[in-house]
Scaffold this motif. Structure first.
Motif, PDB file in Angstrom:
ATOM      1  N   ALA A  16      37.884  44.596  23.330  1.00  0.00           N
ATOM      2  CA  ALA A  16      37.744  43.169  23.035  1.00  0.00           C
ATOM      3  C   ALA A  16      37.100  42.371  24.158  1.00  0.00           C
ATOM      4  O   ALA A  16      36.634  41.251  23.927  1.00  0.00           O
ATOM      5  CB  ALA A  16      39.123  42.579  22.713  1.00  0.00           C
ATOM      6  N   GLY A  17      37.069  42.917  25.376  1.00  0.00           N
ATOM      7  CA  GLY A  17      36.503  42.163  26.479  1.00  0.00           C
ATOM      8  C   GLY A  17      37.301  40.899  26.745  1.00  0.00           C
ATOM      9  O   GLY A  17      38.507  40.832  26.531  1.00  0.00           O
ATOM     10  N   ALA A  18      36.575  39.857  27.174  1.00  0.00           N
ATOM     11  CA  ALA A  18      37.237  38.605  27.528  1.00  0.00           C
ATOM     12  C   ALA A  18      37.200  37.585  26.405  1.00  0.00           C
ATOM     13  O   ALA A  18      37.594  36.439  26.605  1.00  0.00           O
ATOM     14  CB  ALA A  18      36.593  38.020  28.779  1.00  0.00           C
ATOM     15  N   GLY A  19      36.697  37.964  25.229  1.00  0.00           N
ATOM     16  CA  GLY A  19      36.883  37.094  24.083  1.00  0.00           C
ATOM     17  C   GLY A  19      35.674  36.478  23.434  1.00  0.00           C
ATOM     18  O   GLY A  19      35.824  35.578  22.608  1.00  0.00           O
ATOM     19  N   GLY A  20      34.453  36.919  23.738  1.00  0.00           N
ATOM     20  CA  GLY A  20      33.290  36.358  23.054  1.00  0.00           C
ATOM     21  C   GLY A  20      33.322  36.631  21.562  1.00  0.00           C
ATOM     22  O   GLY A  20      33.214  35.721  20.735  1.00  0.00           O
ATOM     23  N   ASP A  39      40.003  46.606  30.625  1.00  0.00           N
ATOM     24  CA  ASP A  39      39.980  45.860  31.882  1.00  0.00           C
ATOM     25  C   ASP A  39      41.136  44.861  31.931  1.00  0.00           C
ATOM     26  O   ASP A  39      41.207  43.931  31.117  1.00  0.00           O
ATOM     27  CB  ASP A  39      38.642  45.114  31.994  1.00  0.00           C
ATOM     28  N   PRO A  40      42.050  45.011  32.875  1.00  0.00           N
ATOM     29  CA  PRO A  40      43.206  44.089  32.948  1.00  0.00           C
ATOM     30  C   PRO A  40      42.794  42.631  33.131  1.00  0.00           C
ATOM     31  O   PRO A  40      43.459  41.729  32.611  1.00  0.00           O
ATOM     32  CB  PRO A  40      43.984  44.600  34.163  1.00  0.00           C
ATOM     33  N   ASN A  41      41.697  42.379  33.869  1.00  0.00           N
ATOM     34  CA  ASN A  41      41.258  41.003  34.085  1.00  0.00           C
ATOM     35  C   ASN A  41      40.806  40.353  32.784  1.00  0.00           C
ATOM     36  O   ASN A  41      41.157  39.199  32.491  1.00  0.00           O
ATOM     37  CB  ASN A  41      40.125  40.967  35.111  1.00  0.00           C
ATOM     38  N   ALA A  42      40.028  41.091  31.993  1.00  0.00           N
ATOM     39  CA  ALA A  42      39.582  40.554  30.707  1.00  0.00           C
ATOM     40  C   ALA A  42      40.769  40.367  29.764  1.00  0.00           C
ATOM     41  O   ALA A  42      40.851  39.375  29.034  1.00  0.00           O
ATOM     42  CB  ALA A  42      38.544  41.484  30.085  1.00  0.00           C
ATOM     43  N   ALA A  43      41.696  41.320  29.779  1.00  0.00           N
ATOM     44  CA  ALA A  43      42.882  41.211  28.923  1.00  0.00           C
ATOM     45  C   ALA A  43      43.720  39.989  29.299  1.00  0.00           C
ATOM     46  O   ALA A  43      44.266  39.296  28.418  1.00  0.00           O
ATOM     47  CB  ALA A  43      43.729  42.475  29.031  1.00  0.00           C
ATOM     48  N   LYS A  44      43.813  39.684  30.594  1.00  0.00           N
ATOM     49  CA  LYS A  44      44.556  38.500  31.026  1.00  0.00           C
ATOM     50  C   LYS A  44      43.900  37.223  30.511  1.00  0.00           C
ATOM     51  O   LYS A  44      44.583  36.254  30.173  1.00  0.00           O
ATOM     52  CB  LYS A  44      44.655  38.485  32.554  1.00  0.00           C
ATOM     53  N   THR A  45      42.564  37.227  30.465  1.00  0.00           N
ATOM     54  CA  THR A  45      41.865  36.073  29.907  1.00  0.00           C
ATOM     55  C   THR A  45      42.198  35.902  28.433  1.00  0.00           C
ATOM     56  O   THR A  45      42.430  34.785  27.958  1.00  0.00           O
ATOM     57  CB  THR A  45      40.340  36.231  30.097  1.00  0.00           C
ATOM     58  N   THR A 294      40.069  33.846  33.524  1.00  0.00           N
ATOM     59  CA  THR A 294      40.981  34.004  34.651  1.00  0.00           C
ATOM     60  C   THR A 294      40.431  35.003  35.659  1.00  0.00           C
ATOM     61  O   THR A 294      39.518  35.776  35.365  1.00  0.00           O
ATOM     62  CB  THR A 294      42.358  34.482  34.156  1.00  0.00           C
ATOM     63  N   GLY A 295      41.009  34.997  36.850  1.00  0.00           N
ATOM     64  CA  GLY A 295      40.614  35.944  37.888  1.00  0.00           C
ATOM     65  C   GLY A 295      39.672  35.334  38.900  1.00  0.00           C
ATOM     66  O   GLY A 295      39.321  34.152  38.847  1.00  0.00           O
ATOM     67  N   ARG A 296      39.239  36.156  39.851  1.00  0.00           N
ATOM     68  CA  ARG A 296      38.314  35.719  40.887  1.00  0.00           C
ATOM     69  C   ARG A 296      36.910  35.571  40.323  1.00  0.00           C
ATOM     70  O   ARG A 296      36.619  36.034  39.217  1.00  0.00           O
ATOM     71  CB  ARG A 296      38.338  36.704  42.058  1.00  0.00           C
ATOM     72  N   ARG A 302      31.692  38.764  35.511  1.00  0.00           N
ATOM     73  CA  ARG A 302      31.533  40.030  34.792  1.00  0.00           C
ATOM     74  C   ARG A 302      32.078  39.923  33.372  1.00  0.00           C
ATOM     75  O   ARG A 302      31.486  40.418  32.420  1.00  0.00           O
ATOM     76  CB  ARG A 302      32.236  41.142  35.571  1.00  0.00           C
ATOM     77  N   GLN A 303      33.216  39.261  33.203  1.00  0.00           N
ATOM     78  CA  GLN A 303      33.789  39.071  31.872  1.00  0.00           C
ATOM     79  C   GLN A 303      32.831  38.299  30.972  1.00  0.00           C
ATOM     80  O   GLN A 303      32.615  38.655  29.804  1.00  0.00           O
ATOM     81  CB  GLN A 303      35.109  38.302  31.974  1.00  0.00           C
TER      82      GLN A 303
END
Length: 429
Positions: A16-20, A39-45, A294-296, A302-303
């Motif tokens: 799913a990535g970060a939601g596009g 990717d945990p960062n994309a999932a957090k988003t 979210t994230g740095r 990248r997301q």
């Protein structure tokens, strides 16, 4: 129309990535039953924007992460499976790439039995290198009871100010496939980079924003999110950087904030850098507050860069929703089995016997396909990347060819993908 049918349907989204794609499908009336992302960062988003969603973090092909049988009969199975196996910028390893999940997703469709399938990928999958791969996908979908259609869609045709072609597969059972029509762009040109970003670029009072916006008078080159093995965020390879420079953008990185009122570019610098909010606008997130990443900074970039533009996902999702509702006039279907993308693959896959090159060429000619020896050899080489081809030499010196196993990962526990994926997981995104 999408708002009238808000969440009429349910979707399971893989990779799913970060939601596009998530946001686009949500707008099109698909509520998320499940989203799976490595990717945990994309999932957090995803979770940050929709805390009510069931978001699973991990390898989508790992049965410990989710159980596909729990979602049998869902309205839509969708995903943006990894692009590197097909990217022209990469090695185009296809079925031999441990990141390849396209064929696995097609087999998953046969298990989950969704009412519709949507998969998107890079333009490289549409090239001659992968005609056999694509033919195999259509044939397998037909065996599962679906009619698949491929289409190269350009994000700029849907109001996105970016040159971003995506190769999209939609598959539905015949009952609904006859109502599916690819979305029409409507003919309205996208905004230029200057038009799209002027308000964001001037947010801190930069006095040069008007002149900059006039110079940025075209759409952007393709935003490249990159992978974990690369360094910090920048706007792509050399040619893309040159295109950005011509629009007054420094593509050597991403800024933390827009330029201040009196900012002037240093010598040899074409202009300001973009912020991640600006990159999101270029990707089709038009309202800065509608989706938060979210994230740095590098992770956020990248997301955003790896996303499927929401307006394109919404347009395709809306077309699928209309087909599921059987809206419009049904059209005559051309069954996928009669669609021949690769005649050599079709011929070899339909026979269990080995054939010499002259026999292959003669049978192709009988079927109305004219091909010379060099072209046949090129196609056999392409096929050999994704399929096992048993090659033998006869007593008369002629070589024979027989198509054997598809090399792609389809869920096999003993497949090389499992070992390679575990070995390289830290750099896979």
């Amino acid at each position: 129309m999408a708002q009238q049918h808000k969440h009429q349907f349910k979707v399971v989204e893989i990779c799913a990535g970060a939601g596009g794609q998530s946001l686009g499908l949500d707008r099109a009336g698909f509520g998320h039953e499940l989203a799976v992302e490595l990717d945990p960062n994309a999932a957090k988003t995803l979770m940050h924007n929709h805390d009510e969603w069931d978001v699973r973090i991990g390898d989508v092909a790992d049965p410990k992460v989710w159980n596909p049988s729990d979602y049998e009969g869902v309205d839509l199975l969708a995903g943006g499976v990894p692009c590197p196996p097909f990217s022209i910028a990469g090695k185009q390893l296809g079925a031999n790439d441990e990141r390849d999940l396209f064929a696995w997703a097609v087999e998953l469709c046969g298990k989950v039995r969704p009412r519709a399938l949507l998969l998107e990928n890079v333009r490289g999958l549409s090239t001659n290198r992968f005609t056999g791969y694509r033919q195999h996908v259509l044939d397998r979908l037909n065996e599962h009871g679906y009619i698949g259609q491929w289409k190269l869609l350009h994000a700029s045709d849907f109001g996105v100010p970016q040159l971003r072609p995506r190769f999209v597969l939609v598959a539905l059972p015949a009952e609904h496939a006859q109502y599916f029509r690819w979305p029409d762009s409507g003919g309205t040109p996208p905004p230029t980079v200057g038009e799209a970003l002027k308000d964001l670029m001037s947010a801190r009072g930069w006095r040069g924003a008007d002149d900059w916006a006039r110079k940025a008078d075209r759409i952007a080159p393709t935003i490249v999110g990159g992978s974990k093995k690369h360094g910090g965020a920048d706007l792509g390879p050399t040619r893309a950087k040159q295109a950005w420079a011509a629009m007054g953008v420094d593509a050597m990185g991403v800024a933390d904030a827009p330029p201040e009122a009196g900012w002037e570019p240093p010598e040899m610098v074409p202009g300001p850098k973009l912020t991640t909010e600006m990159v999101a606008r270029i990707q089709g997130w038009n309202d800065p507050g509608e989706w938060e990443f979210t994230g740095r900074k590098t992770s956020r970039y990248r997301q955003i860069g790896n996303a499927f533009p929401p307006p394109v996902a919404e347009a395709v999702g809306s077309a699928i929703a209309r087909a599921l509702r059987k809206e419009g006039e049904p059209q005559t279907l051309i069954e996928s089995t009669s669609t021949v993308l690769d005649p050599v693959y079709k011929l070899l896959s339909s026979s269990s016997r080995a054939m010499a090159a002259d026999t292959i060429l003669r049978r192709l000619s009988k079927a109305g396909v004219q091909m010379d020896q060099p072209e046949l050899e090129r196609r056999l080489i392409h096929l050999s990347h994704d399929f096992e081809i048993v090659e033998k030499q006869r007593r008369d010196g002629a070589r024979t060819y027989r198509l054997s196993e598809f090399k792609a990962f389809l869920g096999q526990e003993d497949h090389d993908r499992q070992v390679l994926f575990s070995k390289h997981r830290a750099r896979i995104s």
